[in-house]
Design an enzyme around this catalytic site. Structure first.
Site, mmCIF file in Angstrom:
data_model
loop_
_atom_site.group_PDB
_atom_site.id
_atom_site.type_symbol
_atom_site.label_atom_id
_atom_site.label_comp_id
_atom_site.label_asym_id
_atom_site.label_seq_id
_atom_site.Cartn_x
_atom_site.Cartn_y
_atom_site.Cartn_z
ATOM 1 N N HIS A 187 0.810 -1.220 0.000
ATOM 2 C CA HIS A 187 0.000 0.000 0.000
ATOM 3 C C HIS A 187 0.846 1.273 0.000
ATOM 4 O O HIS A 187 0.463 2.272 -0.602
ATOM 5 C CB HIS A 187 -0.964 0.015 1.198
ATOM 6 C CG HIS A 187 -0.306 0.085 2.539
ATOM 7 N ND1 HIS A 187 0.318 -0.997 3.119
ATOM 8 C CD2 HIS A 187 -0.182 1.104 3.434
ATOM 9 C CE1 HIS A 187 0.795 -0.645 4.305
ATOM 10 N NE2 HIS A 187 0.511 0.628 4.515
ATOM 11 N N LYS A 191 6.176 5.335 -1.350
ATOM 12 C CA LYS A 191 7.039 6.155 -0.491
ATOM 13 C C LYS A 191 8.512 6.066 -0.875
ATOM 14 O O LYS A 191 9.317 6.881 -0.414
ATOM 15 C CB LYS A 191 6.840 5.775 0.977
ATOM 16 C CG LYS A 191 5.522 6.288 1.541
ATOM 17 C CD LYS A 191 5.382 6.030 3.033
ATOM 18 C CE LYS A 191 4.084 6.638 3.573
ATOM 19 N NZ LYS A 191 3.903 6.365 5.011
ATOM 20 N N HIS A 247 -6.045 4.008 -0.628
ATOM 21 C CA HIS A 247 -6.112 3.773 0.815
ATOM 22 C C HIS A 247 -6.144 5.070 1.626
ATOM 23 O O HIS A 247 -6.336 5.030 2.848
ATOM 24 C CB HIS A 247 -4.972 2.862 1.286
ATOM 25 C CG HIS A 247 -3.606 3.463 1.223
ATOM 26 N ND1 HIS A 247 -2.921 3.661 0.032
ATOM 27 C CD2 HIS A 247 -2.757 3.893 2.199
ATOM 28 C CE1 HIS A 247 -1.741 4.194 0.285
ATOM 29 N NE2 HIS A 247 -1.609 4.352 1.600
ATOM 30 N N HIS A 248 -5.977 6.239 0.968
ATOM 31 C CA HIS A 248 -6.152 7.519 1.655
ATOM 32 C C HIS A 248 -7.367 8.295 1.143
ATOM 33 O O HIS A 248 -7.538 9.470 1.483
ATOM 34 C CB HIS A 248 -4.890 8.379 1.516
ATOM 35 C CG HIS A 248 -3.774 7.938 2.408
ATOM 36 N ND1 HIS A 248 -3.847 7.997 3.783
ATOM 37 C CD2 HIS A 248 -2.557 7.405 2.118
ATOM 38 C CE1 HIS A 248 -2.725 7.534 4.302
ATOM 39 N NE2 HIS A 248 -1.931 7.161 3.314
ATOM 40 N N ASP A 276 -5.003 0.566 8.097
ATOM 41 C CA ASP A 276 -3.819 1.420 8.126
ATOM 42 C C ASP A 276 -3.923 2.474 9.229
ATOM 43 O O ASP A 276 -2.968 2.716 9.977
ATOM 44 C CB ASP A 276 -3.659 2.087 6.759
ATOM 45 C CG ASP A 276 -2.301 2.748 6.573
ATOM 46 O OD1 ASP A 276 -1.311 2.254 7.135
ATOM 47 O OD2 ASP A 276 -2.231 3.749 5.841
#
Length: 349
Positions: A187, A191, A247-248, A276
């Protein structure tokens, strides 16, 4: 893929090498068990086809030695034999054999059995590579601890509870659960593209830095989309891409990167969002103390229908005891003491 043949009969070995070579395998051959064992230790052979009876070391002993190795990867072992009877089958299985091919062998039967072996080996390699890539991305942030391990367990709990939800009926089966468990560690793969001065900043992020941090969803989603385009049949990449992109996102449409709302957010992303956030809330970082489960629970309830899908929050409540069990079992050791300046809130990264 490299295959090792251990066969003392020259004619059988030549035929085997010809069939496997035609199927595209890189073949190594030995005429006795001891030589096969030495070749196996010096080469990356993930499939072994061994005759039962051979000089210097028979197929059963070779299989036992393969199973006794601790090398971190699985070797699929096929016994080639003219023996029949259930007692021989039991003896071979007890030695650790995965499959049997009867002599004289049929080329089409061998092809099918090799495909089965390849699936088993490939699945193990796939799972290992996925988690290794995810851990590599996570390693840039030394404070994440066992985040990936916990989150994939939380995801599995939520999926199992959602199976009982009417709105999710027909959408969640064992295949979906396995794909979620497998893909969820990716996920935050995006980054890897966030600069250290932003990703590792101990203080609060500026608006510009926050925009940069949010780009991890785009970087991750775009990267996984490219992989999916090259391998369209890899369903785990499709799920991983959905999770990385969404996922955000928030259920009320105020999330990022695309402001999706409600059921426009893939179910995989809605599940991942809660798992998360729960882990971010309940673990300690250099910039904050861990919240108690009870406090995190209240935050999730407050976000029911705004930040989170109500059905996913209900699934969390139904599986609360399992969340606590995983949290306790996979808890981190103590990180550094908190800094004076608070950093980005865990629900916003």
């Amino acid at each position: 893929m490299q295959v090792l043949i251990a066969e003392d009969d020259r004619s059988s070995s030549i035929v085997l090498q010809g069939v496997l070579g035609a199927l595209g395998y890189d073949v190594l051959a030995a005429t006795d068990g001891q030589t096969a064992w030495e070749l196996l230790r010096d080469n990356d052979c993930r499939i072994v086809i061994s005759d039962w009876q051979m000089p210097r070391m028979d197929g059963l002993e070779l299989c036992r030695r393969v199973r006794a190795r601790d090398v971190g990867c699985y070797v699929y072992f096929i016994l080639l034999t003219s023996r029949s009877g259930s007692h021989n089958l039991v003896e071979g299985l007890q030695a650790g054999a995965d499959d049997f091919v009867t002599k004289p062998f049929d080329a089409e039967e061998l092809r099918v059995r090799m495909k089965s072996a390849e699936r088993v080996v490939s699945l193990e390699s796939r799972d290992l590579i996925i988690f290794t890539l995810a851990k590599l991305a996570e390693s840039r942030d030394p404070e994440t601890g066992a985040h990936l391990e916990r989150v994939r367990e939380y995801v599995r709990i939520l999926c199992k509870r959602l199976q009982d939800d009417k709105a999710c009926r027909g959408k969640i089966d064992q295949d979906f659960i396995q794909l979620m468990y497998l893909s969820s560690p990716l996920h935050d793969i995006g980054k890897v593209g966030i600069p250290d001065n932003v990703l590792l900043k101990p203080g609060r992020l500026t608006d510009e830095e926050m925009d940069c941090m949010r780009e991890h969803t785009v970087i991750g989603g775009t990267t996984l989309d490219a992989a999916l385009a090259s391998h369209p049949s890899a369903s785990f990449l499709r799920v991983a891409s959905e999770i990385a992109w969404t996922h955000h996102e928030r259920y009320d449409g105020r999330g990022y990167p695309n402001g999706l709302a409600g059921k426009d957010i893939p179910l995989s992303g809605r599940i991942m969002a809660l798992a998360d956030v729960y882990d971010a809330l309940t673990t300690k970082r250099v910039y904050k103390d861990a919240m108690s489960h009870e406090t995190a629970r209240e935050i999730l309830l407050e976000g029911r229908g705004t930040q989170f899908d109500p059905a996913v929050v209900d699934a969390f409540l139904a599986g609360e005891s399992d969340f606590l069990r995983i949290k306790k079992m996979l808890q981190d050791s103590e990180p550094l003491a908190p800094q004076a300046t608070p950093a980005l809130a865990p629900t916003a990264s």
